[in-house]
Motif scaffolding. Structure first.
Motif, PDB file in Angstrom:
ATOM      1  N   ARG A 153       0.815  -1.217   0.000  1.00 25.76           N
ATOM      2  CA  ARG A 153       0.000   0.000   0.000  1.00 25.76           C
ATOM      3  C   ARG A 153       0.851   1.271   0.000  1.00 25.76           C
ATOM      4  O   ARG A 153       0.316   2.378   0.129  1.00 25.76           O
ATOM      5  N   LEU A 154       2.150   1.103  -0.177  1.00 29.22           N
ATOM      6  CA  LEU A 154       3.072   2.234  -0.153  1.00 29.22           C
ATOM      7  C   LEU A 154       3.776   2.375  -1.495  1.00 29.22           C
ATOM      8  O   LEU A 154       4.024   1.392  -2.193  1.00 29.22           O
ATOM      9  N   LYS A 155       4.142   3.590  -1.832  1.00 30.74           N
ATOM     10  CA  LYS A 155       4.871   3.837  -3.070  1.00 30.74           C
ATOM     11  C   LYS A 155       6.358   3.538  -2.858  1.00 30.74           C
ATOM     12  O   LYS A 155       6.864   3.620  -1.733  1.00 30.74           O
ATOM     13  N   PRO A 156       7.079   3.179  -3.920  1.00 32.10           N
ATOM     14  CA  PRO A 156       8.536   3.018  -3.790  1.00 32.10           C
ATOM     15  C   PRO A 156       9.159   4.287  -3.219  1.00 32.10           C
ATOM     16  O   PRO A 156       8.767   5.401  -3.568  1.00 32.10           O
ATOM     17  N   GLY A 157      10.117   4.098  -2.323  1.00 37.15           N
ATOM     18  CA  GLY A 157      10.752   5.230  -1.668  1.00 37.15           C
ATOM     19  C   GLY A 157      10.054   5.683  -0.406  1.00 37.15           C
ATOM     20  O   GLY A 157      10.522   6.617   0.264  1.00 37.15           O
ATOM     21  N   ALA A 158       8.943   5.034  -0.059  1.00 39.48           N
ATOM     22  CA  ALA A 158       8.214   5.398   1.156  1.00 39.48           C
ATOM     23  C   ALA A 158       9.073   5.173   2.392  1.00 39.48           C
ATOM     24  O   ALA A 158       9.882   4.241   2.439  1.00 39.48           O
ATOM     25  N   ARG A 159       8.905   6.027   3.385  1.00 39.03           N
ATOM     26  CA  ARG A 159       9.598   5.852   4.657  1.00 39.03           C
ATOM     27  C   ARG A 159       8.643   5.180   5.637  1.00 39.03           C
ATOM     28  O   ARG A 159       7.495   5.613   5.804  1.00 39.03           O
ATOM     29  N   VAL A 160       9.127   4.126   6.292  1.00 36.91           N
ATOM     30  CA  VAL A 160       8.321   3.359   7.232  1.00 36.91           C
ATOM     31  C   VAL A 160       8.961   3.462   8.611  1.00 36.91           C
ATOM     32  O   VAL A 160      10.180   3.285   8.762  1.00 36.91           O
ATOM     33  N   VAL A 161       8.140   3.746   9.618  1.00 36.38           N
ATOM     34  CA  VAL A 161       8.638   3.898  10.981  1.00 36.38           C
ATOM     35  C   VAL A 161       7.752   3.109  11.934  1.00 36.38           C
ATOM     36  O   VAL A 161       6.519   3.259  11.927  1.00 36.38           O
ATOM     37  N   PHE A 162       8.372   2.265  12.734  1.00 37.99           N
ATOM     38  CA  PHE A 162       7.710   1.577  13.837  1.00 37.99           C
ATOM     39  C   PHE A 162       8.366   2.014  15.138  1.00 37.99           C
ATOM     40  O   PHE A 162       9.596   2.199  15.187  1.00 37.99           O
ATOM     41  N   LEU A 163       7.589   2.152  16.179  1.00 40.41           N
ATOM     42  CA  LEU A 163       8.169   2.289  17.516  1.00 40.41           C
ATOM     43  C   LEU A 163       7.401   1.383  18.461  1.00 40.41           C
ATOM     44  O   LEU A 163       6.213   1.123  18.273  1.00 40.41           O
ATOM     45  N   ASP A 164       8.108   0.883  19.477  1.00 46.33           N
ATOM     46  CA  ASP A 164       7.481  -0.086  20.369  1.00 46.33           C
ATOM     47  C   ASP A 164       8.299  -0.216  21.648  1.00 46.33           C
ATOM     48  O   ASP A 164       9.322   0.459  21.829  1.00 46.33           O
ATOM     49  N   TYR A 227      12.149   1.838  25.052  1.00 45.58           N
ATOM     50  CA  TYR A 227      11.511   1.736  23.745  1.00 45.58           C
ATOM     51  C   TYR A 227      12.553   1.535  22.648  1.00 45.58           C
ATOM     52  O   TYR A 227      13.745   1.673  22.875  1.00 45.58           O
ATOM     53  N   TRP A 228      12.061   1.252  21.446  1.00 41.97           N
ATOM     54  CA  TRP A 228      12.904   1.240  20.252  1.00 41.97           C
ATOM     55  C   TRP A 228      12.143   1.874  19.094  1.00 41.97           C
ATOM     56  O   TRP A 228      10.907   1.899  19.075  1.00 41.97           O
ATOM     57  N   ILE A 229      12.900   2.400  18.142  1.00 44.68           N
ATOM     58  CA  ILE A 229      12.354   2.899  16.882  1.00 44.68           C
ATOM     59  C   ILE A 229      13.067   2.177  15.755  1.00 44.68           C
ATOM     60  O   ILE A 229      14.287   2.040  15.759  1.00 44.68           O
ATOM     61  N   LEU A 230      12.306   1.708  14.781  1.00 46.02           N
ATOM     62  CA  LEU A 230      12.847   1.096  13.582  1.00 46.02           C
ATOM     63  C   LEU A 230      12.328   1.874  12.373  1.00 46.02           C
ATOM     64  O   LEU A 230      11.114   2.043  12.216  1.00 46.02           O
ATOM     65  N   SER A 231      13.232   2.376  11.545  1.00 41.25           N
ATOM     66  CA  SER A 231      12.823   3.076  10.329  1.00 41.25           C
ATOM     67  C   SER A 231      13.592   2.528   9.143  1.00 41.25           C
ATOM     68  O   SER A 231      14.729   2.058   9.271  1.00 41.25           O
ATOM     69  N   TYR A 232      12.963   2.604   7.972  1.00 40.68           N
ATOM     70  CA  TYR A 232      13.625   2.153   6.736  1.00 40.68           C
ATOM     71  C   TYR A 232      12.912   2.768   5.540  1.00 40.68           C
ATOM     72  O   TYR A 232      11.804   3.322   5.646  1.00 40.68           O
ATOM     73  N   THR A 233      13.574   2.658   4.393  1.00 44.05           N
ATOM     74  CA  THR A 233      13.017   3.150   3.129  1.00 44.05           C
ATOM     75  C   THR A 233      12.623   1.949   2.289  1.00 44.05           C
ATOM     76  O   THR A 233      13.328   0.935   2.237  1.00 44.05           O
ATOM     77  N   LEU A 234      11.502   2.054   1.610  1.00 45.57           N
ATOM     78  CA  LEU A 234      10.969   0.933   0.836  1.00 45.57           C
ATOM     79  C   LEU A 234      11.455   1.007  -0.613  1.00 45.57           C
ATOM     80  O   LEU A 234      11.244   2.010  -1.298  1.00 45.57           O
ATOM     81  N   ALA A 235      12.116  -0.050  -1.066  1.00 48.56           N
ATOM     82  CA  ALA A 235      12.611  -0.097  -2.444  1.00 48.56           C
ATOM     83  C   ALA A 235      11.454  -0.202  -3.423  1.00 48.56           C
ATOM     84  O   ALA A 235      10.367  -0.685  -3.069  1.00 48.56           O
TER      85      ALA A 235
END
Length: 235
Positions: A153-164, A227-235
């Motif tokens: 549901r995301l475009k290429p290059g989208a930034r994704v961030v989770f925290l938990d 806590y932690w944060i995980l971020s990445y860019t979607l190819a």
């Protein structure tokens, strides 16, 4: 910092995934009015302020999908510099609380959406995605497939961030059991006296990164005391 303890594997078969999902929906509907007390724990305040500032700069100029926004604690921070923000949840009770948060004018809208089926979500061209305290509630056996469905549901290059959450002895609710799939569970009590068996996993950095799949690039793991944060860019 200690990881979650490893109790004996429960002899019973792991709960059916759909029953688990429905139980979680019911639990958070009942917990809506007391949910944000978790953000008042004194030992977590420094972490929370740092994460709020981090999230506020994470989505500059992006069109963002927020998964399972709950009562909307993170919505004002994440939407601060975005282009647009769609905050979703499956609970009308928590969404109603989220709607009353102080939000940037004209940027944020809310939608009743099932994060597993995406029923109720009309768009699929987001350039960012955010989920706070959702990863830990996804069963391990469903996590990789769920991430793939989010990425679709995301475009290429989208930034994704989770925290938990990290598991911190004395601050986290103790682990009550571990099922045959490796998921950890907590026993939680609400104000009405009811108790709920709640799935809550505490991944390590390596475990989280291994679940992402090949489309995740430039992954960054930021660790705080609680806590932690995980971020990445979607190819």
């Amino acid at each position: 910092m200690p990881q979650a303890p490893t109790p004996a594997v429960a002899p019973a078969v792991a709960p059916d995934a759909e029953l688990t999902r429905l139980a979680m929906v019911d639990y958070y509907a009942q917990r809506a009015q007391e949910y944000e007390r978790i953000y008042a724990k004194p030992e977590r305040q420094a972490d929370l302020r740092a994460m709020e500032a981090w999230v506020a700069q994470a989505f500059v100029g992006r069109k963002v999908l927020e998964v399972a926004c709950g009562t909307g604690w993170w919505t004002p921070f994440g939407s601060e510099a975005c282009d647009s923000w769609c905050a979703t949840d499956l609970n009308a009770q928590t969404l109603e609380i989220a709607r009353h948060k102080p939000l940037p004018s004209g940027k944020v809208r809310f939608a009743l959406v099932d994060a597993y089926t995406w029923s109720g979500l009309e768009e699929a061209d987001f350039t960012g995605a955010f989920a706070g305290f959702w990863w830990s509630h996804v069963p391990l056996e469903r996590l990789r497939a769920w991430l793939d469905s989010l990425h679709a549901r995301l475009k290429p290059g989208a930034r994704v961030v989770f925290l938990d959450n990290r598991y911190v002895e004395g601050s986290s609710t103790p682990i009550a059991r571990r099922d045959v799939q490796g998921n950890t569970w907590q026993q939680r009590r609400l104000d009405d006296g009811s108790t709920h068996d709640v799935l809550k996993n505490f991944p390590t950095q390596d475990q989280a990164l291994a679940a992402l799949g090949p489309r995740a690039q430039q992954a960054q793991w930021v660790e705080f005391d609680h806590y932690w944060i995980l971020s990445y860019t979607l190819a």
